[in-house]
Design an enzyme around this catalytic site. Structure first.
Site, PDB file in Angstrom:
ATOM      1  N   ARG A 114     -11.515  -7.068  -5.731  1.00 29.61           N
ATOM      2  CA  ARG A 114     -11.068  -7.548  -4.419  1.00 29.61           C
ATOM      3  C   ARG A 114     -12.294  -7.850  -3.549  1.00 29.61           C
ATOM      4  O   ARG A 114     -13.196  -7.016  -3.433  1.00 29.61           O
ATOM      5  CB  ARG A 114     -10.267  -6.411  -3.778  1.00 29.61           C
ATOM      6  CG  ARG A 114      -9.068  -6.800  -3.011  1.00 29.61           C
ATOM      7  CD  ARG A 114      -8.266  -5.592  -2.600  1.00 29.61           C
ATOM      8  NE  ARG A 114      -9.038  -4.523  -1.991  1.00 29.61           N
ATOM      9  CZ  ARG A 114      -8.596  -3.747  -1.005  1.00 29.61           C
ATOM     10  NH1 ARG A 114      -7.403  -3.918  -0.509  1.00 29.61           N
ATOM     11  NH2 ARG A 114      -9.333  -2.771  -0.517  1.00 29.61           N
ATOM     12  N   TYR A 151     -10.096   0.275  11.261  1.00 32.12           N
ATOM     13  CA  TYR A 151     -11.346   0.531  10.526  1.00 32.12           C
ATOM     14  C   TYR A 151     -11.673  -0.576   9.514  1.00 32.12           C
ATOM     15  O   TYR A 151     -12.729  -0.542   8.912  1.00 32.12           O
ATOM     16  CB  TYR A 151     -11.320   1.897   9.823  1.00 32.12           C
ATOM     17  CG  TYR A 151     -10.053   2.206   9.048  1.00 32.12           C
ATOM     18  CD1 TYR A 151      -9.769   1.580   7.853  1.00 32.12           C
ATOM     19  CD2 TYR A 151      -9.132   3.124   9.544  1.00 32.12           C
ATOM     20  CE1 TYR A 151      -8.604   1.857   7.160  1.00 32.12           C
ATOM     21  CE2 TYR A 151      -7.963   3.412   8.866  1.00 32.12           C
ATOM     22  CZ  TYR A 151      -7.700   2.778   7.671  1.00 32.12           C
ATOM     23  OH  TYR A 151      -6.543   3.045   6.999  1.00 32.12           O
ATOM     24  N   LYS A 152     -10.755  -1.539   9.347  1.00 27.94           N
ATOM     25  CA  LYS A 152     -11.038  -2.627   8.399  1.00 27.94           C
ATOM     26  C   LYS A 152     -11.661  -3.794   9.165  1.00 27.94           C
ATOM     27  O   LYS A 152     -12.811  -3.714   9.588  1.00 27.94           O
ATOM     28  CB  LYS A 152      -9.746  -3.052   7.700  1.00 27.94           C
ATOM     29  CG  LYS A 152      -9.104  -1.956   6.851  1.00 27.94           C
ATOM     30  CD  LYS A 152      -7.823  -2.494   6.212  1.00 27.94           C
ATOM     31  CE  LYS A 152      -7.025  -1.410   5.522  1.00 27.94           C
ATOM     32  NZ  LYS A 152      -7.652  -0.899   4.305  1.00 27.94           N
ATOM     33  N   ASP A 183       3.371  -3.906   9.083  1.00 30.11           N
ATOM     34  CA  ASP A 183       2.085  -3.246   8.865  1.00 30.11           C
ATOM     35  C   ASP A 183       1.011  -4.339   8.903  1.00 30.11           C
ATOM     36  O   ASP A 183       1.009  -5.258   8.077  1.00 30.11           O
ATOM     37  CB  ASP A 183       2.124  -2.536   7.502  1.00 30.11           C
ATOM     38  CG  ASP A 183       0.830  -1.798   7.181  1.00 30.11           C
ATOM     39  OD1 ASP A 183      -0.227  -2.163   7.736  1.00 30.11           O
ATOM     40  OD2 ASP A 183       0.874  -0.870   6.351  1.00 30.11           O
ATOM     41  N   PHE A 219       0.870  -1.181   0.000  1.00 26.54           N
ATOM     42  CA  PHE A 219       0.000   0.000   0.000  1.00 26.54           C
ATOM     43  C   PHE A 219       0.908   1.233   0.000  1.00 26.54           C
ATOM     44  O   PHE A 219       1.826   1.336   0.814  1.00 26.54           O
ATOM     45  CB  PHE A 219      -0.892  -0.022   1.242  1.00 26.54           C
ATOM     46  CG  PHE A 219      -2.000   0.978   1.186  1.00 26.54           C
ATOM     47  CD1 PHE A 219      -3.208   0.656   0.594  1.00 26.54           C
ATOM     48  CD2 PHE A 219      -1.831   2.251   1.700  1.00 26.54           C
ATOM     49  CE1 PHE A 219      -4.236   1.589   0.527  1.00 26.54           C
ATOM     50  CE2 PHE A 219      -2.842   3.185   1.644  1.00 26.54           C
ATOM     51  CZ  PHE A 219      -4.055   2.847   1.054  1.00 26.54           C
TER      52      PHE A 219
HETATM   53  C1  PLP Z   1      -1.499  -1.802   4.156  1.00 26.00           C
HETATM   54  C2  PLP Z   1      -1.907  -0.397   4.471  1.00 26.00           C
HETATM   55  N1  PLP Z   1      -1.007   0.430   5.028  1.00 26.00           N
HETATM   56  C3  PLP Z   1      -1.316   1.718   5.305  1.00 26.00           C
HETATM   57  C4  PLP Z   1      -2.567   2.219   5.035  1.00 26.00           C
HETATM   58  C5  PLP Z   1      -2.861   3.666   5.335  1.00 26.00           C
HETATM   59  O1  PLP Z   1      -3.450   3.770   6.569  1.00 26.00           O
HETATM   60  P1  PLP Z   1      -3.941   5.160   7.200  1.00 26.00           P
HETATM   61  O2  PLP Z   1      -4.632   5.913   6.104  1.00 26.00           O
HETATM   62  O3  PLP Z   1      -4.885   4.737   8.274  1.00 26.00           O
HETATM   63  O4  PLP Z   1      -2.764   5.882   7.708  1.00 26.00           O
HETATM   64  C6  PLP Z   1      -3.552   1.374   4.499  1.00 26.00           C
HETATM   65  C7  PLP Z   1      -4.905   1.885   4.229  1.00 26.00           C
HETATM   66  O5  PLP Z   1      -5.774   1.225   3.736  1.00 26.00           O
HETATM   67  C8  PLP Z   1      -3.200   0.039   4.191  1.00 26.00           C
HETATM   68  O6  PLP Z   1      -4.085  -0.797   3.628  1.00 26.00           O
END
Ligand code: PLP
Length: 410
Positions: free
Chosen positions: A369, A220-221, A195, A125
């Site tokens: 997805r 939030y997921k 992460d 991500f």
């Molecule tokens: C793997 C991963 N890392 C980081 C993030 C970003 O997270 P945030 O916007 O809560 O900082 C996300 C958001 O969906 C994610 O899926």
């Protein structure tokens, strides 16, 4: 053989997690396969929000002494068992983005800057790469990408200070072996920040058993904390040293209400706080985490894999005729999602499905997805969702121009 509705219903009758569905408020007629993006609303969230709203009205500023102020640590302790951490090792605060920055600063300060490289993985991500780049830019470090799918070892030279990796890849659902990878990174003299965005609440994460020292994640997921719910960070007990973190906010001060001129970091995880947090955002998350205390994580994992496999088994005869590539990793190597790639029509197919009340999501290029959330999805739900996708494909209704328009959030 293609599973029948009766097969799905038989699986539901043996499901030890079946009762959890009643604890979620989902709109009538919706089959929700996007809990990997934003989790559904626990019914208890509404009361929790009402309580906080009433506290605000009745206790005014006194609300901070009625559970608002210590929410980051309290919720951290509730979250800890879900990710294999101990009490006092998790802080619920800010976002993954900010928490990653804090940890990068904290770790590199302790290392003394002798290793100048931060390694993050391509295909992750993008937030993680952006923050690694931004941190390097301001701290005078060098950012390097580990090419997607490349073996880690050749990139772990004596210049690498910290490696940032996702336990489950957001696109492919690929699950990394956390214990083995952590061991290899530590053996090279570097640290790794995991992460957990797509693994916390999706499977039984074992931070302690995998010798992990640092991790970040969101709520939030799969954890159903609500839109924009705070993220978390984990630092193993023996690594919580007196070092600073770069976002030295007043809530992370040893005595925030002494209003001292100079900064002094608080003990333990509290030093990773920044400024005033949203009491309203913590309320539904706490309600959700209390529900999670009752979840058997091995039953959750078994059901998650079964739901994903059921969905694929219902559809696999359509993959070749419709130009769909199933990129879902095998059960032991994936998180809680199924990935189907249709390069030309993927976006439109997802839109046509959403119009039928089956909510999945789309990621470039061509990836449809589907997230499987065992607490509020039954096998029968998944069977019906697959039937809807079958109808969308067989009728070619996705070719309708109204399904081609891009929305701001996909
Ligand atoms: C793997 C991963 N890392 C980081 C993030 C970003 O997270 P945030 O916007 O809560 O900082 C996300 C958001 O969906 C994610 O899926």
């Amino acid at each position: 053989m293609r599973p029948t509705l009766t097969d799905a219903s038989d699986l539901d009758s043996q499901d030890p997690l079946a009762d959890f569905k009643a604890h979620f408020a989902l709109p009538e007629g919706v089959l929700y396969l996007d809990g990997n993006s934003l989790g559904a609303q626990p019914r208890a969230a509404r009361d929790a929000l009402d309580t906080t709203r009433d506290q605000w009205r009745d206790a005014l500023v006194g609300g901070w002494n009625q559970g608002w102020f210590d929410a980051p640590e309290r919720l951290g302790d509730l979250l800890a068992p879900l990710i294999g951490a101990h009490a006092g090792e998790v802080l619920v605060s800010d976002s993954i983005t900010l928490n990653l920055y804090k940890l990068l600063g904290h770790i590199t300060e302790q290392q003394g800057g002798v290793r100048p490289v931060i390694l993050s993985e391509g295909g992750n991500f993008p937030a993680d790469g952006y923050i690694a780049e931004g941190f390097c830019h301001s701290a005078g470090f060098t950012h390097r990408f580990l090419p997607e799918g490349a073996p880690l070892e050749p990139h772990l030279d004596d210049q690498v200070a910290v490696v940032v990796l996702s336990q489950v890849n957001y696109r492919t659902g690929q699950l990394r072996d956390m214990a083995e990878t952590t061991h290899r990174v530590h053996a090279s003299g570097a640290e790794v920040i995991w992460d957990l965005a797509h693994s916390a609440g999706a499977l039984a994460v074992d931070l302690a058993g995998s010798d992990v020292r640092y991790a970040v994640g969101c709520t939030y997921k799969y954890l159903n904390g609500g839109p924009g719910a705070p993220g978390f960070l984990y630092v193993r007990g023996d690594c919580q040293r007196a070092a600073w973190q770069p976002l030295s906010g007043w809530h992370g001060h040893a005595q925030p209400f002494a209003f001292e001129t100079d900064y002094a970091p608080a003990a333990g995880m509290t030093r990773f706080r920044t400024g005033t947090h949203s009491a309203l955002a913590y309320a539904p998350l706490e309600a959700s985490l209390r529900l999670w205390q009752r979840v058997d994580m091995s039953a959750l994992r078994a059901k998650s894999l079964a739901l994903g496999d059921l969905f694929r088994a219902c559809l696999e005869d359509l993959f070749a005729p419709h130009g769909i590539e199933d990129i879902t990793p095998p059960p032991g190597q994936r998180g809680s999602q199924v990935g189907l790639v249709q390069r030309k029509h993927g976006y439109a197919i997802v839109q046509a499905l959403i119009a039928r009340g089956v909510i999945g999501d789309y990621r470039e290029p061509g990836l449809m997805r589907f997230g499987f959330t065992p607490l509020y999805l039954s096998h029968v739900d998944v069977w019906h969702a697959a039937e809807q996708l079958r109808e969308v494909l067989e009728s070619a209704e996705y070719r309708n121009p109204r399904f081609q328009t891009r929305t701001e959030v996909t």
